[in-house]
Design an enzyme around this catalytic site. Structure first.
Site, PDB file in Angstrom:
ATOM      1  N   ASP A 126      70.588 -10.777 -78.204  1.00 27.39           N
ATOM      2  CA  ASP A 126      71.417 -10.701 -77.008  1.00 27.39           C
ATOM      3  C   ASP A 126      71.563 -11.907 -76.457  1.00 27.39           C
ATOM      4  O   ASP A 126      72.553 -12.416 -75.864  1.00 27.39           O
ATOM      5  CB  ASP A 126      70.764  -9.475 -76.234  1.00 27.39           C
ATOM      6  CG  ASP A 126      71.628  -9.465 -74.877  1.00 27.39           C
ATOM      7  OD1 ASP A 126      72.707  -8.912 -75.359  1.00 27.39           O
ATOM      8  OD2 ASP A 126      70.871  -9.484 -73.809  1.00 27.39           O
ATOM      9  N   LYS A 182      58.937 -14.566 -81.884  1.00 29.58           N
ATOM     10  CA  LYS A 182      57.849 -15.029 -81.208  1.00 29.58           C
ATOM     11  C   LYS A 182      56.564 -14.464 -81.714  1.00 29.58           C
ATOM     12  O   LYS A 182      55.597 -13.987 -80.934  1.00 29.58           O
ATOM     13  CB  LYS A 182      58.306 -14.491 -79.799  1.00 29.58           C
ATOM     14  CG  LYS A 182      57.451 -14.989 -78.760  1.00 29.58           C
ATOM     15  CD  LYS A 182      57.889 -16.482 -78.265  1.00 29.58           C
ATOM     16  CE  LYS A 182      56.881 -16.968 -77.162  1.00 29.58           C
ATOM     17  NZ  LYS A 182      57.051 -18.427 -76.971  1.00 29.58           N
ATOM     18  N   TYR A 220      64.997  -4.104 -76.377  1.00 28.93           N
ATOM     19  CA  TYR A 220      66.328  -3.927 -75.609  1.00 28.93           C
ATOM     20  C   TYR A 220      66.757  -2.461 -75.337  1.00 28.93           C
ATOM     21  O   TYR A 220      67.597  -2.275 -74.611  1.00 28.93           O
ATOM     22  CB  TYR A 220      67.367  -4.766 -76.738  1.00 28.93           C
ATOM     23  CG  TYR A 220      68.522  -4.765 -75.912  1.00 28.93           C
ATOM     24  CD1 TYR A 220      68.923  -5.794 -75.304  1.00 28.93           C
ATOM     25  CD2 TYR A 220      69.551  -3.797 -76.065  1.00 28.93           C
ATOM     26  CE1 TYR A 220      70.204  -6.183 -74.503  1.00 28.93           C
ATOM     27  CE2 TYR A 220      70.820  -3.802 -75.629  1.00 28.93           C
ATOM     28  CZ  TYR A 220      71.030  -5.039 -74.725  1.00 28.93           C
ATOM     29  OH  TYR A 220      72.369  -5.320 -74.143  1.00 28.93           O
ATOM     30  N   ASP A 265      61.800 -19.912 -78.327  1.00 25.51           N
ATOM     31  CA  ASP A 265      62.068 -20.987 -77.248  1.00 25.51           C
ATOM     32  C   ASP A 265      62.484 -22.094 -77.823  1.00 25.51           C
ATOM     33  O   ASP A 265      63.368 -22.709 -77.281  1.00 25.51           O
ATOM     34  CB  ASP A 265      60.836 -20.858 -76.194  1.00 25.51           C
ATOM     35  CG  ASP A 265      59.500 -20.870 -76.949  1.00 25.51           C
ATOM     36  OD1 ASP A 265      59.456 -20.537 -78.123  1.00 25.51           O
ATOM     37  OD2 ASP A 265      58.358 -21.089 -76.479  1.00 25.51           O
TER      38      ASP A 265
END
Ligand code: NAD
Length: 335
Positions: free
Chosen positions: A228, A171, A123, A204
């Protein structure tokens, strides 16, 4: 008397900040607001989106209250939010999303606190072009110290706020190094908190679970980019972005703001919901140990939203009031 740097920001910023400052002042707390500029407005005025005077003011006061800042999409200057978070090492971004009585949403029992790492990872936008601008590269740099800081913060937050569970979202199946290190640190840290349930979810799948069963989540700790995105998802679970505050916390400085952005689609219309930034003010007052004023404002906001008579169009599309009138109703409810 507390000294606080006040940045009104871009788009809907000035109108929601004006409403919030009136509410905070009406709570009886004594704040000396030191106004400073940043964002697109500052860039257009000074050719610099983060003037030196603003940085000096925050460095001096160590507490800032700000409206959203516009970051140009695709090109233009880099995010000033990222600059501020990195400059003052505001490593923890705490974003609570709780069901509001009176705010229409699909769920009745959401109470999730996203604890987002705020200074590292994809980010921060460490990027470059290669190959005659035909290849773009973005670097996700994560440090063990950064992971330890945020994960420890999340567990300490859970313990001190009487929370039962911390879920790490990652992840690490694909990003085995950057996300893998984050997960490894979370697993190790969890061992020091046997009183807190530890859970881990791949990001996910976490999104799917959060939409289907938000009650399974309590405190969520995650990396910058995932945090975010997840915090906007949690906003969607409780009635929208107009309701979610955020605190950017460092070891010796803090900056308080709404989760939402400058909302150019509704700017200048006096229709933005001031709740998110007012509740960011409540988080600021708690940080400043002004719990009485914080309780007073929080109770008044809850009352006004539950009654639904003097709220903005996101909460009452049929008979809405403006941003300023909702702020006035909250002040009236404090009396
Ligand atoms: P946004 O959060 O500004 O708006 C998303 C949607 O939510 C819009 O439909 C908007 O009208 C609505 N919304 C937002 N705040 C609301 C409020 N208080 N009341 C009612 N509705 C509200 O996101 P965006 O449009 O993707 O971004 C606009 C700009 O804001 C971009 O330049 C982005 O970089 C910036 N941004 C800044 C911050 C920040 O300063 N912390 C955070 C997010 C986005």
């Amino acid at each position: 008397m507390h000294n606080v740097t006040l940045i009104k920001g871009d788009g809907i910023g000035p109108s929601i900040i004006d409403a919030a400052v009136k509410v905070i002042n009406a709570s009886g707390v004594k704040i000396n607001w030191e106004e400073a500029e940043a964002g697109l407005g500052a860039f257009e005025k000074y050719g610099n989106p983060i003037p030196e005077a603003t940085l000096t003011s925050i460095a001096k006061n160590r507490v800032a209250f700000k409206g959203p800042l516009t970051t140009p999409v695709g090109d233009g200057f880099r995010s000033i939010n990222v600059v501020l978070r990195q400059t003052y090492h505001l490593f923890a971004n705490v974003r609570p999303a709780k069901t509001w009585q009176g705010a229409h949403s699909r769920y009745e029992n959401v109470d999730i606190v996203i604890v987002r790492e705020n200074t590292e990872g994809l980010y921060i936008g460490s990027e470059r072009y290669l190959d005659d601008n035909n290849t773009a590269e973005s670097i996700a740099r994560v440090t063990r110290e950064g992971c330890e800081n945020i994960v420890t913060y999340a567990f300490e937050y859970a313990r001190s706020h009487n929370r039962k569970k911390v879920t790490v979202c990652h992840k690490a199946n694909i990003l085995k190094y950057s996300s893998g290190m984050f997960l490894d640190v979370a697993r190790q840290t969890a061992k020091q908190y046997p009183d807190i349930i530890f859970d881990e979810k791949i990001i996910d799948a976490a999104c799917m679970h959060m939409v289907m069963h938000p009650e399974q989540f309590d405190v969520v700790v995650t990396t910058n980019m995932f945090g975010d995105i997840l915090s906007d998802l949690t906003a969607g679970l409780v009635g929208g972005l107009g309701l979610i505050p955020g605190a950017n916390i460092g070891k010796d400085a803090a900056l308080f703001e709404a989760v939402h952005g400058s909302a150019p689609d509704i700017a200048g219309k006096n229709i933005a919901n001031p709740t998110a930034v007012i509740m960011a003010g409540v988080m600021m007052l708690r940080y400043l140990d002004e719990h009485q004023a914080a309780d007073k404002i929080q109770t008044a906001v809850e009352k006004v939203i539950a009654e639904g008579q003097f709220v903005t169009s996101d909460l009452n599309p049929l008979q809405p009031v403006g941003t300023d009138a909702m702020g006035e109703a909250i002040i009236a409810a404090m009396q």
